[in-house]
Design a protein around this motif. Structure first.
Motif, mmCIF file in Angstrom:
data_model
loop_
_atom_site.group_PDB
_atom_site.id
_atom_site.type_symbol
_atom_site.label_atom_id
_atom_site.label_comp_id
_atom_site.label_asym_id
_atom_site.label_seq_id
_atom_site.Cartn_x
_atom_site.Cartn_y
_atom_site.Cartn_z
ATOM 1 N N SER A 12 -10.261 1.007 16.269
ATOM 2 C CA SER A 12 -9.508 1.631 16.938
ATOM 3 C C SER A 12 -8.034 2.291 17.011
ATOM 4 C CB SER A 12 -9.210 1.290 18.995
ATOM 5 O OG SER A 12 -8.965 -0.087 18.917
ATOM 6 N N TYR A 13 -7.097 1.154 16.440
ATOM 7 C CA TYR A 13 -5.915 0.847 15.731
ATOM 8 C C TYR A 13 -5.133 2.467 15.134
ATOM 9 C CZ TYR A 13 -4.544 -3.749 17.411
ATOM 10 O OH TYR A 13 -3.718 -5.347 17.457
ATOM 11 N N GLU A 14 -4.400 2.642 15.955
ATOM 12 C CA GLU A 14 -3.506 4.207 14.806
ATOM 13 C C GLU A 14 -3.316 3.989 13.709
ATOM 14 O OE1 GLU A 14 -0.617 4.815 18.383
ATOM 15 O OE2 GLU A 14 -1.300 3.190 19.236
ATOM 16 N N PRO A 15 -4.219 4.228 12.641
ATOM 17 C CA PRO A 15 -3.770 4.320 11.645
ATOM 18 C C PRO A 15 -2.490 4.425 10.659
ATOM 19 C CG PRO A 15 -5.154 6.769 12.291
ATOM 20 C CD PRO A 15 -4.882 5.635 12.992
ATOM 21 N N GLN A 16 -1.050 4.536 11.286
ATOM 22 C CA GLN A 16 0.500 4.301 11.325
ATOM 23 C C GLN A 16 -0.209 3.042 10.815
ATOM 24 O OE1 GLN A 16 -0.555 7.126 13.610
ATOM 25 N NE2 GLN A 16 0.823 7.760 14.085
ATOM 26 N N LEU A 17 0.073 2.802 11.900
ATOM 27 C CA LEU A 17 0.397 0.689 12.743
ATOM 28 C C LEU A 17 -0.436 0.407 11.253
ATOM 29 C CD1 LEU A 17 0.310 0.209 16.444
ATOM 30 C CD2 LEU A 17 2.243 0.965 15.348
ATOM 31 N N HIS A 18 -1.323 0.691 10.663
ATOM 32 C CA HIS A 18 -2.132 0.025 9.410
ATOM 33 C C HIS A 18 -0.820 0.392 8.689
ATOM 34 C CE1 HIS A 18 -5.375 -2.220 10.775
ATOM 35 N NE2 HIS A 18 -5.595 -1.219 11.787
ATOM 36 N N VAL A 19 -0.890 1.445 8.385
ATOM 37 C CA VAL A 19 0.539 1.590 6.731
ATOM 38 C C VAL A 19 1.251 1.172 7.197
ATOM 39 C CG1 VAL A 19 1.363 3.384 5.611
ATOM 40 C CG2 VAL A 19 -0.963 4.126 6.301
ATOM 41 N N ALA A 20 2.245 1.486 8.445
ATOM 42 C CA ALA A 20 3.145 0.654 8.168
ATOM 43 C C ALA A 20 3.208 -1.232 8.030
ATOM 44 C CB ALA A 20 4.198 0.799 9.791
ATOM 45 N N ALA A 21 2.500 -2.338 8.679
ATOM 46 C CA ALA A 21 2.161 -3.044 8.595
ATOM 47 C C ALA A 21 1.555 -3.654 6.840
ATOM 48 C CB ALA A 21 1.040 -3.944 9.021
ATOM 49 N N GLU A 22 1.115 -2.873 6.607
ATOM 50 C CA GLU A 22 0.836 -2.522 4.936
ATOM 51 C C GLU A 22 1.636 -2.460 3.704
ATOM 52 O OE1 GLU A 22 -1.865 -3.877 3.957
ATOM 53 O OE2 GLU A 22 -1.945 -2.884 1.554
ATOM 54 N N GLU A 23 2.785 -1.396 4.286
ATOM 55 C CA GLU A 23 4.215 -1.069 3.637
ATOM 56 C C GLU A 23 4.944 -2.536 3.409
ATOM 57 O OE1 GLU A 23 6.106 2.087 4.867
ATOM 58 O OE2 GLU A 23 7.074 2.688 2.213
ATOM 59 N N ARG A 24 5.184 -2.707 4.587
ATOM 60 C CA ARG A 24 6.485 -3.845 5.168
ATOM 61 C C ARG A 24 5.526 -4.701 4.210
ATOM 62 N NH1 ARG A 24 9.602 -4.427 10.033
ATOM 63 N NH2 ARG A 24 9.227 -7.023 9.927
ATOM 64 N N ARG A 25 4.283 -5.594 4.615
ATOM 65 C CA ARG A 25 4.423 -6.476 3.447
ATOM 66 C C ARG A 25 4.513 -6.640 1.750
ATOM 67 N NH1 ARG A 25 -0.097 -8.808 1.298
ATOM 68 N NH2 ARG A 25 -1.067 -6.705 0.904
ATOM 69 N N ILE A 26 4.171 -5.258 0.822
ATOM 70 C CA ILE A 26 4.090 -4.706 -0.296
ATOM 71 C C ILE A 26 5.661 -4.479 -0.721
ATOM 72 C CG2 ILE A 26 3.862 -2.784 -1.912
ATOM 73 C CD1 ILE A 26 1.713 -2.617 -0.256
ATOM 74 N N LEU A 27 6.441 -4.268 0.728
ATOM 75 C CA LEU A 27 7.797 -4.213 0.315
ATOM 76 C C LEU A 27 9.016 -5.676 0.691
ATOM 77 C CD1 LEU A 27 9.077 -1.286 1.925
ATOM 78 C CD2 LEU A 27 9.208 -1.327 -0.644
ATOM 79 N N GLU A 28 8.007 -5.893 1.620
ATOM 80 C CA GLU A 28 9.019 -7.937 1.699
ATOM 81 C C GLU A 28 8.030 -8.494 -0.024
ATOM 82 O OE1 GLU A 28 7.867 -9.881 5.304
ATOM 83 O OE2 GLU A 28 7.479 -11.514 4.092
#
Ligand code: C2E
Ligand code: MG
Ligand code: MG
Ligand code: MG
Length: 282
Positions: A12-28
């Protein structure tokens, strides 16, 4: 991937939140090796005297170009670096590079370097500044450290003492993005800032005839004057904005109207021709 919850409630989480978290992880992860891989460089944006239009200094702005992702915006990777405890090594690199470069410039040209609150909560930061000055031979008066009000939010951690020691080294301090944060006047009496940088949002609003923004800029300029500080208008993009901030008494200005952040060689050309006669680089 965070699919290990096996579906269920997390769907039920908004998809953007997943994308943002995933992007953050990759960028970090990518940011962890950016320094060693030589992916960081500095740009230098001109700061001018509003009345004379002459160059007074440059602000060093960090750039990250990842080989696959391309350029990543500082507004994205700086907060990431702060959260991932990478800002200390990255910030130290910025300071060394900026001082080493400015040592080649005319003696009249200053260099401003952005410093994160995280860096100022570490007492060892003072020796990082001292070393950057010592190794480059840059006179301390030519180095201006830009801090934001957020540095004062965490009490009792010694950041104010670190700022005092930086002043004792002979460096200048400026208060960046003024007006966007908490803007407590108490900070201005506790720490000796040379310059208040008025955020671009006020500059834009004032040039669009905004009465509140105009009144605020006028008040900040008067306050700075009476405290022996100067003001810099940030993000001046048009001739009209230049005229307005000049009329309101901002001593210095910075923005695309005067110059974009420049690569090192272009900045050096401007910085070594400003007043005739190159200073000997240390
Ligand atoms: P800042 O220190 O307030 O820097 C000014 C920002 O405004 C820069 O964005 C600059 O490119 C942009 N700017 C300058 N003139 C104009 C203009 O006329 N119009 C508009 N729209 N923008 C203008 P940039 O380079 O993306 O940096 C964003 C922020 O990232 C900086 O804001 C600063 O807080 C942070 N930052 C950049 N480099 C460093 C660094 O080396 N260390 C730390 N800790 N933070 C940094
Ligand atoms: Mg700044
Ligand atoms: Mg700023
Ligand atoms: Mg800003």
């Amino acid at each position: 991937r965070s699919k290990d919850a096996g579906g269920g409630v997390f769907h039920s989480y908004e998809p953007q939140l997943h994308v943002a978290a995933e992007e953050r992880r990759i960028l970090e992860i990518a940011l962890r090796s950016a320094l060693q891989n030589d992916e960081l460089h500095l740009n230098f944006q001109p700061v001018v005297d509003t009345a004379a239009g002459s160059l007074t200094g440059f602000e060093a702005l960090l750039r990250w170009t990842h080989p696959d992702f391309g350029p990543v915006s500082p507004s994205k990777f700086i907060p990431l670096a702060e959260d991932a405890r990478l800002i200390a090594p990255i910030g130290e690199w910025v300071l060394r590079r900026a001082c080493a470069e400015a040592a080649h410039w005319d003696e009249s040209i200053r260099i401003a370097v952005n410093v994160s609150s995280e860096q100022l909560h570490n007492p060892a930061f003072v020796s990082v500044v001292a070393q950057a000055l010592g190794q480059s031979g840059l006179r301390p008066e030519r180095l201006e450290l830009e801090v934001t009000e957020s540095v004062f939010l965490r009490e009792g951690t010694g950041a104010v003492r670190v700022l005092e020691q930086i002043l004792e080294l002979g460096c200048r301090l400026s208060l960046d993005d003024f007006g966007t944060g908490y803007s407590s006047l108490g900070y201005l009496s506790r720490t000796r800032f040379s310059t208040i940088k008025i955020d671009r949002s006020f500059v834009q609003a004032a040039a669009n005839g905004g009465r509140e923004a105009t009144a605020i800029i006028r008040a900040v300029v008067a306050l700075a004057d009476s405290l022996g500080m100067t003001t810099t208008a940030e993000g001046v993009e048009t001739e009209d904005e230049h005229r307005v901030v000049g009329a309101l008494g901002c001593g210095k200005a910075q923005g695309f109207y005067f110059g974009r952040p420049l690569p090192l060689n272009e900045a050096r050309t401007l910085a070594t021709n400003s007043k005739g006669g190159n200073s000997a680089a240390a």
